[in-house]
Design a protein around this motif. Structure first.
Motif, PDB file in Angstrom:
ATOM      1  N   VAL A 386      -4.612   4.378   3.851  1.00 31.92           N
ATOM      2  CA  VAL A 386      -4.052   3.132   4.379  1.00 31.92           C
ATOM      3  C   VAL A 386      -3.187   2.987   3.939  1.00 31.92           C
ATOM      4  O   VAL A 386      -2.453   2.393   3.919  1.00 31.92           O
ATOM      5  N   ALA A 387      -3.041   4.125   2.190  1.00 33.21           N
ATOM      6  CA  ALA A 387      -1.580   3.335   1.868  1.00 33.21           C
ATOM      7  C   ALA A 387      -0.224   4.725   2.580  1.00 33.21           C
ATOM      8  O   ALA A 387       0.871   3.611   2.107  1.00 33.21           O
ATOM      9  N   LEU A 389      -0.383   4.457   5.819  1.00 36.99           N
ATOM     10  CA  LEU A 389       0.268   2.918   6.898  1.00 36.99           C
ATOM     11  C   LEU A 389       0.815   2.621   5.676  1.00 36.99           C
ATOM     12  O   LEU A 389       2.081   1.574   6.937  1.00 36.99           O
ATOM     13  N   ARG A 390       0.912   1.634   5.058  1.00 38.08           N
ATOM     14  CA  ARG A 390       1.180   0.701   4.341  1.00 38.08           C
ATOM     15  C   ARG A 390       2.973   1.047   4.018  1.00 38.08           C
ATOM     16  O   ARG A 390       4.146   0.242   3.943  1.00 38.08           O
ATOM     17  N   GLN A 391       2.903   2.366   3.634  1.00 40.89           N
ATOM     18  CA  GLN A 391       4.609   2.973   3.218  1.00 40.89           C
ATOM     19  C   GLN A 391       5.269   3.241   4.018  1.00 40.89           C
ATOM     20  O   GLN A 391       6.643   3.154   4.623  1.00 40.89           O
ATOM     21  N   HIS A 392       4.512   3.038   5.535  1.00 36.82           N
ATOM     22  CA  HIS A 392       5.642   3.286   6.677  1.00 36.82           C
ATOM     23  C   HIS A 392       6.236   2.074   7.347  1.00 36.82           C
ATOM     24  O   HIS A 392       7.183   1.819   8.340  1.00 36.82           O
ATOM     25  N   ARG A 393       5.018   0.669   7.115  1.00 38.63           N
ATOM     26  CA  ARG A 393       5.363  -0.299   8.011  1.00 38.63           C
ATOM     27  C   ARG A 393       6.577  -0.879   6.857  1.00 38.63           C
ATOM     28  O   ARG A 393       7.310  -1.456   7.336  1.00 38.63           O
ATOM     29  N   ARG A 394       6.156   0.075   5.017  1.00 40.80           N
ATOM     30  CA  ARG A 394       7.556  -0.653   4.428  1.00 40.80           C
ATOM     31  C   ARG A 394       8.881  -0.289   4.960  1.00 40.80           C
ATOM     32  O   ARG A 394      10.030  -0.662   5.283  1.00 40.80           O
ATOM     33  N   ARG A 395       8.993   1.013   5.405  1.00 39.28           N
ATOM     34  CA  ARG A 395       9.873   1.286   5.534  1.00 39.28           C
ATOM     35  C   ARG A 395      10.544   1.400   6.949  1.00 39.28           C
ATOM     36  O   ARG A 395      12.123   1.313   7.203  1.00 39.28           O
TER      37      ARG A 395
END
Length: 398
Positions: A386-387, A389-395
């Motif tokens: 999950v972390a 995935l969130r990092q990918h979405r922020r980038r």
């Protein structure tokens, strides 16, 4: 500049640090094949049964107690001096068990060995941060896990052969550290303050909350090592309870675990170049969960060995990340402190593992305990995923 593992491990500085890393696995496990023989030799001494078993865990306790001092010395007296002192003490205290006449004296020498390991691991971790940056540092953190795994195969195998001749003979294996002492002396210079990668300046900058973050990373490392240490501490009794040949199955299980872990760690640099660290954690913890789930099924030798292999792969996949993250967070002048925290967390997990797992096994059995560990590690894998995935979405949004 070449960044492949093959090119990196041939560098004299990297070779010296990898040799130092391989010594740490010798501290506890090398004398394991000799324990029954030592118990017989010292049978006349009071409390021999307990004291002989403490020979294995004494170094871990000493490391935890001494690691803060080792970090302070590494940051102030210099990495090279601390590393050389650690290797020298490693030879001195490690071989002492071959000739000391009293069991209690041998136990004291094992505490001395733990002091040596604390110095070695702390200084070696700091030097990885001083000598290398970026992909080269990440590659070396993976290579040091491989060095420990392959070193374990070599040293424990030699100890098993030596123990068939005399229970005192395995202590002489610690003299192999003289090769490391020579290599460190000639190829591990003291780095210039706040400089790395040759003559490129490096600012002494760090995350404002670096200490809290390093402590958090180390806490996760302690948990991971505690779960991993179920293998050497509980596997012999697990196989015995299943009706297998405990000695043969334990040797095969730990051997396959070390081999698979050593191979998996060689690929860490490639994984890190292609994937974010959080996703690597997710994959590694997933492999650990699969391994413990296989062990929880019980009754099948093949499935149990497959579980040990998966545990080795998972542990080797996540372990390099702890060192890499801590070295990125800490300022150059405090890498000794970061190394000390990491070192203490590794051996705290090892020391606490049997104290926690033995009551759990008494309560829920091996199947229930391993299944619970598998479920907990699976949650860690999901959280890391999950972390990532969130990092990918922020980038992507940026």
């Amino acid at each position: 500049m070449k960044t492949s593992n093959g090119a990196l491990w041939r560098e004299p500085r990297a070779m010296a640090l990898l040799m130092a890393a391989s010594l740490t696995v010798m501290a506890n496990a090398t004398i394991s094949p000799a324990l029954t023989g030592l118990e017989q030799e010292f049978a006349a001494q009071p409390g021999a049964a307990v004291l002989v078993r403490l020979l294995v865990t004494a170094p871990s306790l000493a490391v935890v107690l001494v690691a803060p001092l080792a970090g302070w010395l590494t940051d102030r007296a210099g990495r090279r001096r601390v590393l050389l002192a650690g290797v020298w003490l490693f030879v001195l205290f490690g071989t002492a068990g071959a000739y000391l006449p009293e069991l209690r004296m041998v136990l004291v020498s094992r505490f001395g060995l733990g002091i040596a390991v604390a110095l070695i691991m702390t200084a070696q971790t700091a030097l990885i941060g001083d000598y290398f940056t970026g992909p080269r540092r990440q590659a070396l953190t993976g290579l040091q896990i491989s060095a420990r795994n392959f070193g374990g195969l070599l040293f424990i195998g030699l100890a098993g052969l030596a123990a068939t001749v005399s229970p005192r003979l395995p202590f002489l294996i610690y003299a192999l550290a003289l090769v490391c002492l020579y290599t460190v002396w000639h190829h591990a210079p003291e780095p210039a303050r706040n400089r790395a990668e040759g003559d490129r300046p490096q600012a002494d900058a760090a995350h404002p909350a670096w200490l809290a973050l390093v402590l958090a990373v180390s806490a996760l490392q302690m948990l991971t090592n505690g779960l991993f240490f179920l293998m050497p501490t509980q596997l012999p009794f697990f196989f015995q309870a299943q009706g297998f040949d405990s000695a043969a199955m334990t040797g095969a299980g730990l051997g396959l675990l070390s081999l698979c872990g050593g191979i998996a760690a060689l690929f860490y640099a490639r994984l890190r170049a292609a994937l974010p660290q959080a996703l690597i954690f997710a994959l590694g913890y997933a492999a650990l969960a699969v391994g413990f789930w296989c062990l929880a099924q019980q009754g099948s030798a093949a499935l149990s060995l497959a579980g040990a292999m998966a545990v080795g792969v998972g542990y080797a996949t996540v372990s390099p990340g702890f060192v890499a993250i801590a070295l990125e967070l800490a300022p150059a002048s405090r890498r000794g402190t970061a190394g000390a925290i990491l070192t203490a967390s590794v051996f705290s997990g090892q020391f606490l593992s049997p104290l926690v797992s033995t009551p759990a096994i008494s309560q829920w059995g091996y199947g229930g305990t391993f299944a619970g560990v598998a479920g907990g590690v699976a949650l860690l894998s999901v959280g890391a995923g999950v972390a990532a995935l969130r990092q990918h979405r922020r980038r992507a949004a940026a």
